[in-house]
Design a protein around this motif. Structure first.
Motif, PDB file in Angstrom:
ATOM      1  N   PHE A 183       6.161  -7.676  27.629  1.00 27.24           N
ATOM      2  CA  PHE A 183       7.211  -6.720  27.286  1.00 27.24           C
ATOM      3  C   PHE A 183       8.479  -7.422  26.801  1.00 27.24           C
ATOM      4  O   PHE A 183       9.534  -7.347  27.423  1.00 27.24           O
ATOM      5  N   PHE A 184       8.355  -8.098  25.662  1.00 28.16           N
ATOM      6  CA  PHE A 184       9.511  -8.709  25.008  1.00 28.16           C
ATOM      7  C   PHE A 184       9.237  -8.746  23.514  1.00 28.16           C
ATOM      8  O   PHE A 184       8.088  -8.797  23.081  1.00 28.16           O
ATOM      9  N   ASP A 185      10.301  -8.690  22.722  1.00 30.69           N
ATOM     10  CA  ASP A 185      10.219  -8.716  21.260  1.00 30.69           C
ATOM     11  C   ASP A 185       9.196  -7.700  20.749  1.00 30.69           C
ATOM     12  O   ASP A 185       8.286  -8.040  20.002  1.00 30.69           O
ATOM     13  N   LEU A 186       9.375  -6.442  21.167  1.00 28.25           N
ATOM     14  CA  LEU A 186       8.424  -5.388  20.818  1.00 28.25           C
ATOM     15  C   LEU A 186       8.973  -4.465  19.743  1.00 28.25           C
ATOM     16  O   LEU A 186      10.156  -4.151  19.707  1.00 28.25           O
ATOM     17  N   GLU A 187       8.077  -4.014  18.888  1.00 30.19           N
ATOM     18  CA  GLU A 187       8.413  -2.987  17.906  1.00 30.19           C
ATOM     19  C   GLU A 187       8.389  -1.611  18.572  1.00 30.19           C
ATOM     20  O   GLU A 187       9.271  -0.795  18.381  1.00 30.19           O
ATOM     21  N   ARG A 188       7.320  -1.373  19.374  1.00 29.72           N
ATOM     22  CA  ARG A 188       7.206  -0.088  20.072  1.00 29.72           C
ATOM     23  C   ARG A 188       6.119  -0.169  21.144  1.00 29.72           C
ATOM     24  O   ARG A 188       5.282  -1.058  21.137  1.00 29.72           O
ATOM     25  N   VAL A 189       6.161   0.818  22.032  1.00 25.94           N
ATOM     26  CA  VAL A 189       5.132   1.017  23.048  1.00 25.94           C
ATOM     27  C   VAL A 189       4.669   2.455  22.915  1.00 25.94           C
ATOM     28  O   VAL A 189       5.486   3.382  22.906  1.00 25.94           O
ATOM     29  N   GLU A 190       3.366   2.656  22.790  1.00 24.33           N
ATOM     30  CA  GLU A 190       2.802   3.996  22.633  1.00 24.33           C
ATOM     31  C   GLU A 190       2.050   4.378  23.900  1.00 24.33           C
ATOM     32  O   GLU A 190       1.248   3.599  24.407  1.00 24.33           O
ATOM     33  N   VAL A 191       2.316   5.584  24.404  1.00 25.21           N
ATOM     34  CA  VAL A 191       1.581   6.131  25.546  1.00 25.21           C
ATOM     35  C   VAL A 191       0.788   7.325  25.036  1.00 25.21           C
ATOM     36  O   VAL A 191       1.370   8.318  24.595  1.00 25.21           O
ATOM     37  N   LEU A 192      -0.543   7.212  25.063  1.00 24.72           N
ATOM     38  CA  LEU A 192      -1.421   8.276  24.587  1.00 24.72           C
ATOM     39  C   LEU A 192      -2.087   8.916  25.790  1.00 24.72           C
ATOM     40  O   LEU A 192      -2.877   8.285  26.485  1.00 24.72           O
ATOM     41  N   LYS A 193      -1.764  10.169  26.057  1.00 25.72           N
ATOM     42  CA  LYS A 193      -2.277  10.855  27.244  1.00 25.72           C
ATOM     43  C   LYS A 193      -3.620  11.505  26.971  1.00 25.72           C
ATOM     44  O   LYS A 193      -3.970  11.782  25.833  1.00 25.72           O
ATOM     45  N   GLY A 194      -4.332  11.739  28.063  1.00 25.08           N
ATOM     46  CA  GLY A 194      -5.614  12.431  27.970  1.00 25.08           C
ATOM     47  C   GLY A 194      -6.751  11.491  27.649  1.00 25.08           C
ATOM     48  O   GLY A 194      -6.535  10.320  27.354  1.00 25.08           O
ATOM     49  N   PRO A 195      -7.944  11.981  27.689  1.00 30.56           N
ATOM     50  CA  PRO A 195      -9.082  11.121  27.354  1.00 30.56           C
ATOM     51  C   PRO A 195      -8.940  10.599  25.924  1.00 30.56           C
ATOM     52  O   PRO A 195      -8.700  11.365  24.997  1.00 30.56           O
ATOM     53  N   GLN A 196      -9.065   9.297  25.769  1.00 28.59           N
ATOM     54  CA  GLN A 196      -8.960   8.666  24.455  1.00 28.59           C
ATOM     55  C   GLN A 196     -10.228   7.893  24.117  1.00 28.59           C
ATOM     56  O   GLN A 196     -10.203   6.896  23.420  1.00 28.59           O
ATOM     57  N   GLY A 197     -11.366   8.352  24.682  1.00 24.02           N
ATOM     58  CA  GLY A 197     -12.627   7.642  24.518  1.00 24.02           C
ATOM     59  C   GLY A 197     -13.089   7.473  23.096  1.00 24.02           C
ATOM     60  O   GLY A 197     -13.756   6.502  22.750  1.00 24.02           O
ATOM     61  N   THR A 198     -12.756   8.416  22.216  1.00 24.11           N
ATOM     62  CA  THR A 198     -13.183   8.320  20.828  1.00 24.11           C
ATOM     63  C   THR A 198     -12.584   7.094  20.146  1.00 24.11           C
ATOM     64  O   THR A 198     -13.257   6.399  19.394  1.00 24.11           O
ATOM     65  N   LEU A 199     -11.315   6.816  20.435  1.00 22.41           N
ATOM     66  CA  LEU A 199     -10.645   5.686  19.798  1.00 22.41           C
ATOM     67  C   LEU A 199     -10.660   4.413  20.627  1.00 22.41           C
ATOM     68  O   LEU A 199     -10.674   3.318  20.084  1.00 22.41           O
ATOM     69  N   TYR A 200     -10.648   4.535  21.968  1.00 21.48           N
ATOM     70  CA  TYR A 200     -10.452   3.358  22.819  1.00 21.48           C
ATOM     71  C   TYR A 200     -11.607   3.077  23.779  1.00 21.48           C
ATOM     72  O   TYR A 200     -11.510   2.187  24.608  1.00 21.48           O
ATOM     73  N   GLY A 201     -12.693   3.836  23.707  1.00 21.83           N
ATOM     74  CA  GLY A 201     -13.870   3.542  24.510  1.00 21.83           C
ATOM     75  C   GLY A 201     -13.832   4.113  25.917  1.00 21.83           C
ATOM     76  O   GLY A 201     -12.956   4.889  26.284  1.00 21.83           O
ATOM     77  N   ARG A 202     -14.781   3.687  26.731  1.00 19.53           N
ATOM     78  CA  ARG A 202     -15.016   4.284  28.043  1.00 19.53           C
ATOM     79  C   ARG A 202     -13.919   4.010  29.052  1.00 19.53           C
ATOM     80  O   ARG A 202     -13.820   4.694  30.049  1.00 19.53           O
ATOM     81  N   ASN A 203     -13.096   3.007  28.850  1.00 17.99           N
ATOM     82  CA  ASN A 203     -12.041   2.685  29.797  1.00 17.99           C
ATOM     83  C   ASN A 203     -10.745   3.431  29.506  1.00 17.99           C
ATOM     84  O   ASN A 203      -9.667   2.943  29.826  1.00 17.99           O
ATOM     85  N   SER A 204     -10.831   4.607  28.929  1.00 15.25           N
ATOM     86  CA  SER A 204      -9.618   5.346  28.587  1.00 15.25           C
ATOM     87  C   SER A 204      -9.689   6.803  29.031  1.00 15.25           C
ATOM     88  O   SER A 204      -9.205   7.689  28.335  1.00 15.25           O
ATOM     89  N   THR A 205     -10.269   7.037  30.199  1.00 16.27           N
ATOM     90  CA  THR A 205     -10.370   8.400  30.716  1.00 16.27           C
ATOM     91  C   THR A 205      -8.991   9.031  30.887  1.00 16.27           C
ATOM     92  O   THR A 205      -8.774  10.187  30.565  1.00 16.27           O
ATOM     93  N   GLY A 206      -8.040   8.262  31.411  1.00 19.52           N
ATOM     94  CA  GLY A 206      -6.688   8.766  31.617  1.00 19.52           C
ATOM     95  C   GLY A 206      -5.823   8.710  30.385  1.00 19.52           C
ATOM     96  O   GLY A 206      -4.841   9.427  30.265  1.00 19.52           O
ATOM     97  N   GLY A 207      -6.148   7.846  29.455  1.00 15.96           N
ATOM     98  CA  GLY A 207      -5.355   7.679  28.252  1.00 15.96           C
ATOM     99  C   GLY A 207      -5.299   6.226  27.850  1.00 15.96           C
ATOM    100  O   GLY A 207      -6.133   5.413  28.259  1.00 15.96           O
TER     101      GLY A 207
END
Length: 183
Positions: free
Chosen positions: A63-87
């Motif tokens: 967490f230094f020299d960052l452009e942005r941090v994105e928080v994507l809520k909800g199941p994100q399995g389509t884009l991020y696979g099985r380890n993204s049940t919470g987001g």
């Protein structure tokens, strides 16, 4: 004001992030995993610069020299696979800027003998290439009377970016981090 992963919980509704030793416990809308061992898979995917981070220890000191941090809520399995049940949480660093020389240095002090130093330097290499070096160092005594729950970490990032043609961009980066202390 986000200088560490646990700060995201203060600004994003429905997100809880706590530190469990050197690991993060991340919950989005109540979905997460309390286990922070190397044998478990997280329920919230963490990605750094588009690369999935299998263990939350990697994310802790980025967490230094960052452009942005994105928080994507909800199941994100389509884009991020099985380890993204919470987001998912995406951490996007600042890329080298072509043709620009610049940087920054910041320092801060806090209670418990705490000190934070951070900086970045962007150096152009001609018109079509640049290198960016950034680093952060933190030292703070522990909150507990026996010295536990301290924070002693150092992280460094080096990136090289080149655009030899209009249709081709090449970027390579390397990260180093050391999480220490009695936390």
């Amino acid at each position: 004001g986000v200088v560490q992963a646990t700060d995201i919980a203060r600004i994003s509704p429905g997100v809880q992030i706590t530190q469990g030793g050197s690991s993060l416990q991340i919950y989005i809308r109540g979905a997460g995993d309390f286990a922070t061992t190397g044998y478990s898979n997280p329920a919230v995917a963490q990605a750094y610069d588009g690369i999935f981070a299998a263990r939350s220890q990697f994310v802790a000191a980025t967490f230094f020299d960052l452009e942005r941090v994105e928080v994507l809520k909800g199941p994100q399995g389509t884009l991020y696979g099985r380890n993204s049940t919470g987001g998912a949480i995406n951490i996007i660093p600042v890329q080298p800027k072509l043709g620009e020389f610049g940087g920054y240095v910041t320092a801060g002090v806090q209670n418990y003998s705490g000190f934070l130093g951070e900086g970045a330097l962007n150096v152009p290499l001609g018109e079509d290439a640049a290198i960016r070096v950034s680093a952060q160092g933190v030292t703070r005594d522990g909150y507990l009377s026996d010295g536990n729950d301290d924070d002693k970490h150092f992280a460094m990032r080096v990136q090289f970016k080149a655009e030899p043609t209009e249709d081709l961009t090449f970027r390579v980066g390397a990260n180093y981090q050391h999480l220490g202390g009695r936390g």
